[in-house]
Scaffold this active site. Structure first.
Site, short mmCIF file in Angstrom:
data_model
loop_
_atom_site.label_atom_id
_atom_site.label_comp_id
_atom_site.label_asym_id
_atom_site.label_seq_id
_atom_site.Cartn_x
_atom_site.Cartn_y
_atom_site.Cartn_z
N MET A 91 -9.36 7.45 10.22
CA MET A 91 -10.03 7.93 9.00
C MET A 91 -11.10 8.97 9.28
O MET A 91 -12.08 9.05 8.56
CB MET A 91 -10.66 6.75 8.24
CG MET A 91 -9.66 5.71 7.80
SD MET A 91 -10.43 4.20 7.14
CE MET A 91 -10.92 3.36 8.64
N ASP A 141 0.83 -1.19 0.00
CA ASP A 141 0.00 0.00 0.00
C ASP A 141 0.87 1.24 0.00
O ASP A 141 2.09 1.15 0.06
CB ASP A 141 -0.86 0.03 1.27
CG ASP A 141 -1.93 -1.04 1.23
OD1 ASP A 141 -2.20 -1.57 0.13
OD2 ASP A 141 -2.50 -1.33 2.29
N LYS A 170 -3.96 3.32 -3.75
CA LYS A 170 -4.57 4.38 -4.59
C LYS A 170 -3.48 5.21 -5.24
O LYS A 170 -2.45 5.47 -4.66
CB LYS A 170 -5.39 5.31 -3.70
CG LYS A 170 -6.77 4.84 -3.44
CD LYS A 170 -7.57 5.94 -2.75
CE LYS A 170 -8.59 5.29 -1.83
NZ LYS A 170 -9.16 6.16 -0.85
#
Ligand code: SAH
Length: 506
Positions: A175, A38, A60
């Site tokens: 988050m 990641d 991402k």
């Protein structure tokens, strides 16, 4: 073997500080055939991977669609079935908001063997680095890890906000920074005390960590003012007030200082780690890279004749490492040096010898070639064979002086240092540095070439010694600090003294 083929390892990489990777994680990274990783993994975490390992970024990318979770799971299964050892490397702990549970299930369903390596989770580590213990005998006997990803206004929220309102202990939210105002509002509506201490910790444990504390009611504004951005941990509970007494990160001597380290990659990490341990934010600009040249006919001939030299001079730890590599390739060991006087240019080189079972006979007080020449005055070299093992582009001070004294000098180049183009991130970070360190003349020249007009104009230049300082001036720069002791410890001491004498930005 510690890494098995055909097995997938779900590995936590910790919150960002490379020192918080577990021993097991480092071992698996070093052995894996394939690493699927990641974005939020520690800087340099993959440096220890095998040269031939396949490194696949599955996180991402700005402006691109995220790789679907199902595709990541397929990749793990495909690689494992092809007989490869696979490390699936995830930030923090793989089973804390990391979808590691789903990945384990997918592997189990596919019949692929796997192991789980827990990691240090951000929800504990970021507060710890901010001086906030998530539990405390007086303040909190329980701690809850909560996702802040959900819209608190959503009717069918998976979170029981009323229960969180009543929760008797510390709340740690992952988050959540994007929804901070809604979260604090919802918690107060659910009955939490608006004056309860609270904190937001950005980039916990990484270079540039920032922490903001306020009351529960005030955290939204405080974080907005400070422009706190992800990744960040939110924390609510009395323990947040402990930061005032316990905060330790900001009290380290080089906290808030950005320092450029310009050694060759193979050597940079020692200096970089020392500076980081003192609290500095280190930008490693490996302006030069070591290319071994141990296969040359010249090196092989010298190694074959090693036992015939009366004096062997080594001028860097890399030189020692590569001489021993060349010896080992020729089937020889330290006994080949049994009858020679062994000279090291400085303590780093002497230490590299000691690690290989040899105690240097001569180490000068000052660590420059001239000082070694002086220190060797006692050694009778007239008419005797001498070996100088070093880098290809080194100065000729030492061999010239020995020749003048009648020695038959062989010089071998064990390695070459070549310039390396810096990565854009490193270049940008370097531009805002407080200090640039130079440890040899070649680092100066290569660094100036590499950064071009991106030279950090506000940075103070720290040089390891007079020869390097000369190269700095030749490059049109000024030397602000020159180490008194011309080795890495001397350089760090000089930087510390200079930094202590001026106000810190951070
Ligand atoms: N598995 C990870 C969490 C992944 S979810 C773990 O155990 O830590 C991603 C969230 O983790 C981010 O939105 C942020 O809230 C938090 N996070 C991860 N690294 C962080 C860090 N270094 N500092 C602060 N928060 C971090």
């Amino acid at each position: 073997m510690s890494v098995r083929p055909g097995v997938v390892y779900l590995v936590g990489a910790g919150p960002g500080d490379p020192g918080l990777l577990t021993v097991r994680a480092v071992e698996l990274i070093a052995g894996a055939d394939v690493i699927l990783h990641d974005r939020l993994i520690p800087h340099g975490a993959l440096d220890g991977a095998r040269d031939d390992a396949e490194l696949v970024y599955v996180g991402k990318r700005p402006g691109e669609a995220e790789l679907p979770q199902s595709r990541i799971e397929e990749l793990m299964v495909e690689h494992a079935r092809a007989g490869r050892s696979v490390v699936r490397l995830k930030g923090g702990d793989p089973f804390v908001f990391g979808r590691g549970g789903e990945e384990g299930e997918a592997l189990a369903a596919a019949g692929v063997p796997f192991e789980v390596v827990p990691g240090v989770t951000a929800g504990i580590a970021a507060p710890a680095y901010a001086g906030i213990p998530v539990t405390h005998r007086e303040d909190a006997s329980a701690v809850a890890f909560v996702t802040g990803h959900e819209d608190p206004a959503k009717e069918d929220s998976a979170l029981d906000w009323d229960a969180l309102g009543r929760f008797p202990g510390t709340l740690v939210l992952y988050m959540g920074i994007g929804r901070l105002p809604e979260i604090t509002e919802r918690l107060i509506a659910a009955g939490r005390d608006p004056t309860e201490p609270a904190a937001a910790i950005e980039r916990g444990t990484m270079a540039g960590q920032r922490a903001v504390t306020a009351t529960l009611a005030g955290l939204g504004d405080a974080a907005a003012r400070a422009e706190v951005r992800p990744p960040a941990i939110l924390l609510f509970g009395k323990v947040a007030a402990r930061r005032e007494a316990i905060a330790w990160l900001e009290r380290r001597p080089l906290h808030g200082r950005r320092v450029v380290v310009t050694r060759a990659r193979a050597q940079a990490s020692g200096l970089a780690r020392t500076l980081e341990a003192l609290g500095a934010e280190v930008v490693e600009l490996p302006a030069i890279r070591i290319v071994p040249r141990v296969d040359s006919a010249q090196v092989r001939a010298a190694v074959d004749a090693l036992h015939t030299y009366a004096l062997v001079c080594l001028t860097s730890p890399n030189g020692v490492r590569l001489l021993f590599r060349a010896m080992s390739e020729a089937g020889r060991d330290a006994r080949a040096l049994a009858s020679a006087t062994v000279a090291a240019i400085g303590p780093g080189t002497a230490e590299a010898l000691r690690e290989r079972g040899l105690i240097a006979d001569v180490v000068p007080e000052r660590f420059v070639a001239e000082a070694l020449v002086e220190a060797l005055e006692e050694v009778d070299v007239n008419g005797r064979p001498v070996l100088v093992a070093r880098a290809s582009e080194a100065r000729d001070v030492l061999p010239d002086a020995l020749r003048r004294r009648g020695a038959e000098v062989d010089v071998i180049a064990l390695y070459e240092t070549v310039a390396e183009a810096p990565e854009p991130d490193a270049r940008e970070a370097a531009a805002g540095a407080d200090y640039v360190t130079f440890t040899s003349s070649s680092t100066v020249r290569n660094f100036v070439d590499a950064v071009g007009d991106g030279y950090p104009s506000g940075a103070r230049v720290v040089s390891i010694g007079p020869v390097t300082s000369g190269a700095v001036r030749e490059a049109g720069l000024e030397v602000d600090v020159e180490a008194e002791r011309h080795d890495l410890r001397g350089l760090v001491d000089a930087l510390l003294a200079d930094s202590g004498a001026r106000p810190s930005a951070g």
